[in-house]
Design an enzyme around this catalytic site. Structure first.
Site, PDB file in Angstrom:
ATOM      1  CG  ASP A 208      32.801  25.327 -65.356  1.00 53.34           C
ATOM      2  OD1 ASP A 208      31.652  25.222 -64.922  1.00 53.34           O
ATOM      3  OD2 ASP A 208      33.790  24.906 -64.744  1.00 53.34           O
TER       4      ASP A 208
ATOM      5  CG  ASP B  93      28.458  22.557 -64.350  1.00 51.75           C
ATOM      6  OD1 ASP B  93      29.185  23.322 -65.017  1.00 51.75           O
ATOM      7  OD2 ASP B  93      28.740  22.205 -63.188  1.00 51.75           O
TER       8      ASP B  93
ATOM      9  CD  GLU C  19      29.755  23.081 -59.611  1.00 51.84           C
ATOM     10  OE1 GLU C  19      29.881  21.844 -59.690  1.00 51.84           O
ATOM     11  OE2 GLU C  19      30.642  23.863 -59.990  1.00 51.84           O
ATOM     12  CD  GLU C  20      33.403  25.550 -60.956  1.00 53.14           C
ATOM     13  OE1 GLU C  20      33.925  24.525 -60.478  1.00 53.14           O
ATOM     14  OE2 GLU C  20      33.080  25.655 -62.143  1.00 53.14           O
TER      15      GLU C  20
ATOM     16  CG  HIS D  47      38.005  24.356 -63.452  1.00 52.53           C
ATOM     17  ND1 HIS D  47      38.075  23.431 -62.446  1.00 52.53           N
ATOM     18  CD2 HIS D  47      36.677  24.558 -63.669  1.00 52.53           C
ATOM     19  CE1 HIS D  47      36.858  23.062 -62.080  1.00 52.53           C
ATOM     20  NE2 HIS D  47      35.996  23.738 -62.817  1.00 52.53           N
TER      21      HIS D  47
ATOM     22  CG  HIS E 222      27.924  26.477 -61.670  1.00 50.83           C
ATOM     23  ND1 HIS E 222      29.000  27.326 -61.798  1.00 50.83           N
ATOM     24  CD2 HIS E 222      28.294  25.307 -62.253  1.00 50.83           C
ATOM     25  CE1 HIS E 222      29.974  26.679 -62.442  1.00 50.83           C
ATOM     26  NE2 HIS E 222      29.580  25.469 -62.731  1.00 50.83           N
TER      27      HIS E 222
END
Lengths: 471, 471
Positions: free
Chosen positions: A293, A355, A327-328, A426, A281
């Site tokens: 990420d 991922d 995606e998130e 994140h 992503h």
């Protein structure tokens, strides 16, 4: 057999080989092509350089942001520069949420400003914030076990530590309160939620991630505390004095925005309609630069394609690189891909996603039909010298492969070593310096070998066994 | 010699020993007392618990803040709880600076929000911020070497990486632009300064610390960038396109405020007017909770006093614990101590400070008169099994011992292992979980042994050789 006969037979053999396409020759070919891919792949830091380029030029790429648009432009340009074919962007409508500021402070017994971020999608608070006493629980079950009076009017603190594991398997259980905690707490009359960050690092970064409000339940604001700040809150609660918290979030939702999936291909020489899909992503959360990420995944699948393109010939099937939007915050790009290519789902001979950060691949699992398993074990034998274990035929495939999974397309898991991934996941600290150039070189090489093997092989992995529903 | 004569002689010897005070007995005593201190000191995590208590209850303790006042109250209460005598607070006037917000963003070629903090004492910017092109230099000399036209109207980026070393010795050279950079740049017509954080960690924390404006030079705003953000700025500069930066700081100066030094003593049994001073600073920067800097030092000197108080008798000289106000932003507490005790400076038989974090002590140096050196080597022999090396007689003493140093009082350096200290120093991430409970136990035990040895010994370290001026 005479010399002439022998000569004739040899000629015939050559003709047969030529006519049969490259079947037998190519099957023998796999070992040497894999050796070439491995030699080239491990010798270069190109994958790391791709992450650096993406994160320097686009930065964070949260759905609907200017960085998101810069990421799409970067991906399209980079695919063309690498020589991918049929490069295109495909529009995706994405939700647009603005984090704003998060102010979380202990008011008593000992005043403290805490490092916190809003959970993704959280509603904001009134401008003055919400002040209330804290009630601490370990998880959703512990919340259910409390009497209503212990929860009503309070701020619920979900305080569960995530364990560091190579396979990242403590993420699933630890992340439950992030997704479901706010609605679960609201049903019991709570006014807000804070959680201990879902992360393994000791540093003072709060880990964001999506929360999901249930329909029909009042939406209460929710934030994650950095690990050391959750420790301070926990220590104050240990004093057995009432702990009062102030929570102020300026998060808000804007109208939907436009983003795009970016797609490029290495077109197959014989069965171009059959697709080996390599997915990652392109979006990231807004707080860091999305290096692990999922800048790493983006680089891995692009580098795998570049390695294949460096070979003297194309594979028989098409290798498609899919870089998804958002995606998130809701799998928008994956959903759009499933819709746009609904007719082609059956053409996917394999789907694999990257991922889980830029670490080394240490485990290989598949979900293919039984007849294809010996071939997959052969591919594993090629990967074993790179430190990759065989993990059976129960692959999940990853979040963005949802449409393939639902269509029972064959899947593979090439699991990255996630030992330190959840230190950065994140957070603001997810930057390219946290990726080891040698690790991501191995990672992308493994993807290249698998993609080549399946795209060029005679193997037929379809149909795959169905994936049981996850929790 | 008859039996009676022998008996008389024995009695006489006993009397002589009794009359001579505890001189000979106590000199022999040192080994066993040190063994007791070491056994007790290494067996407890009390020092770590002191840091936890201070950081949970007071949090950050920046000069003039509410945390500063909570720190003073905590220290006074804790000293009394530990059984120190003559516990008192001594008023100190401190400067009061407010950090406010720091917004630093690359505007072009690729927009990026950077993690940054104002340097301590920086002026603010106009409300809209300052926008200018960036000129990069490695250090002050490189700035001097640039033509005026390359600097005028620009934002100067000091970009020097600090090396990780056990003795922290790269701090001195790397920190120069933080202190002197803004005035040096202003003299050349620069409009602002940003520096790569003076720190060794890879994480996305900006390291603050005091800057010093020269009188008569225009004050320009200055901020530190987190290491990964300095990397992004460096990478964009490598593109050879002009890099434009926005810097907005809301820092400002308020009227001076009141704080306090906190003093407590283990009063000596025979020469109470002679002082072994154990110092640490109670204040911290505002960004973290001041655990390593200098909650650790506070805990070390308090724990050393507690260990001494656990012995069956008092040392002959007084051990004084001094917790200073505002070391970070101008040595206010040290200066106040020097003024308040100007008459007593000659009574200090030794000064030692703990202000390099909570790591293990690995090195011992002194600055004493030559006649006292054999005794100091004997103390070193007691510390050697704890991993402490001898480092000669050229100790510096630490920032807060300035008044003692200027008065040529004897000094010691008990150097903490600073390998990871500058990962946390002056950042938001300086929290108690970064301190190893066993390391700080060793650290405080070493202080207890030295303090006891000098306070109870016959040694006379005065006068000490003068300290050469530092860079």
């Amino acid at each position: 057999m005479s010399a002439i006969e022998r000569s004739k037979k040899s000629t015939l053999l050559l003709i047969v080989l030529a006519l049969s396409g490259s079947g037998a020759a190519r099957a023998d070919d796999l070992d040497s092509v894999a050796a070439t891919l491995i030699e080239r792949g491990l010798a270069t830091h190109q994958a790391w350089e791709l992450v650096r380029s993406l994160t320097v030029e686009a930065g964070s790429r949260f759905a609907g942001s200017s960085g998101d648009a810069r990421g799409v432009a970067w991906a399209e340009r980079t695919m063309r520069e690498l020589g991918l074919e049929n490069v295109r962007t495909e529009p995706v409508t994405v939700p647009h949420w603005i984090r704003g500021e998060a102010e979380v402070a202990i008011l008593s017994p000992w005043a403290h400003d805490l490092v916190a971020v809003a959970l993704g999608g959280s509603v904001g608070t009134p401008e003055a914030g919400i002040e209330a006493e804290v009630v601490q629980v370990s998880d959703l079950d512990a919340l259910e076990a409390l009497p209503d009076a212990a929860v009503a009017g309070k701020i619920v603190f979900f305080n569960r530590r995530m364990e560091r594991r190579r396979d990242g398997s403590d993420y699933g259980p630890t992340v439950q309160p992030r997704g479901r905690g706010p609605s679960a707490a609201a049903k019991r009359g709570a006014v807000a939620v804070v959680i201990r960050s879902v992360g393994t690092g000791p540093h003072r970064f709060a880990h964001t991630g999506a929360t999901r409000y249930e329909d029909g339940v009042i939406k209460i604001p929710a934030a994650a505390l950095a690990v050391p700040d959750a420790d301070i809150l926990e220590a104050q609660l240990e004093s057995d004095r009432p702990v009062r918290l102030l929570l102020r979030l300026t998060a808000r939702r804007l109208p939907d925005a436009q983003s795009a999936n970016v797609v490029g291909e290495v077109v197959g020489s014989e069965r171009p309609e059959e697709i080996v899909l390599l997915a990652a992503h392109l979006d990231s959360w807004d707080v860091g630069t999305g290096a692990h990420d999922d800048g790493a995944g983006v680089a891995v699948v692009l580098q795998a394609a570049r390695l294949v393109l460096s070979l003297p010939r194309r594979p028989r099937r098409t290798i498609r690189v899919l870089l998804t939007a958002n995606e998130e915050f809701g799998l928008s790009g994956a959903t759009a891909y499933g819709e746009a290519y609904a007719e082609q789902m059956g053409d996917h001979v394999l789907g694999v996603e990257s991922d889980l950060g830029g670490g080394r691949v240490w485990r290989f699992a598949t979900r293919v039909n039984e007849g294809a398993l010996p071939f997959m074990r052969r591919v594993h034998a090629l990967l074993e010298p790179l430190g990759v274990e065989w993990h059976g035929d129960a692959a999940w495939g990853g979040a963005d492969l949802k449409p393939l999974r639902e269509a029972k397309a064959p899947l593979a898991d090439l699991s990255a070593d996630a030992t330190s991934y959840f230190d950065y996941h994140h957070t603001q600290d997810d930057t390219v310096d946290k990726i080891d150039p040698d690790d991501i070189a191995q990672h992308s090489t493994v993807y290249a070998v698998l993609a080549w093997a399946v795209a060029d092989g005679d193997v037929e992995p379809r149909p795959a066994p169905a994936v049981p529903a996850r929790r």
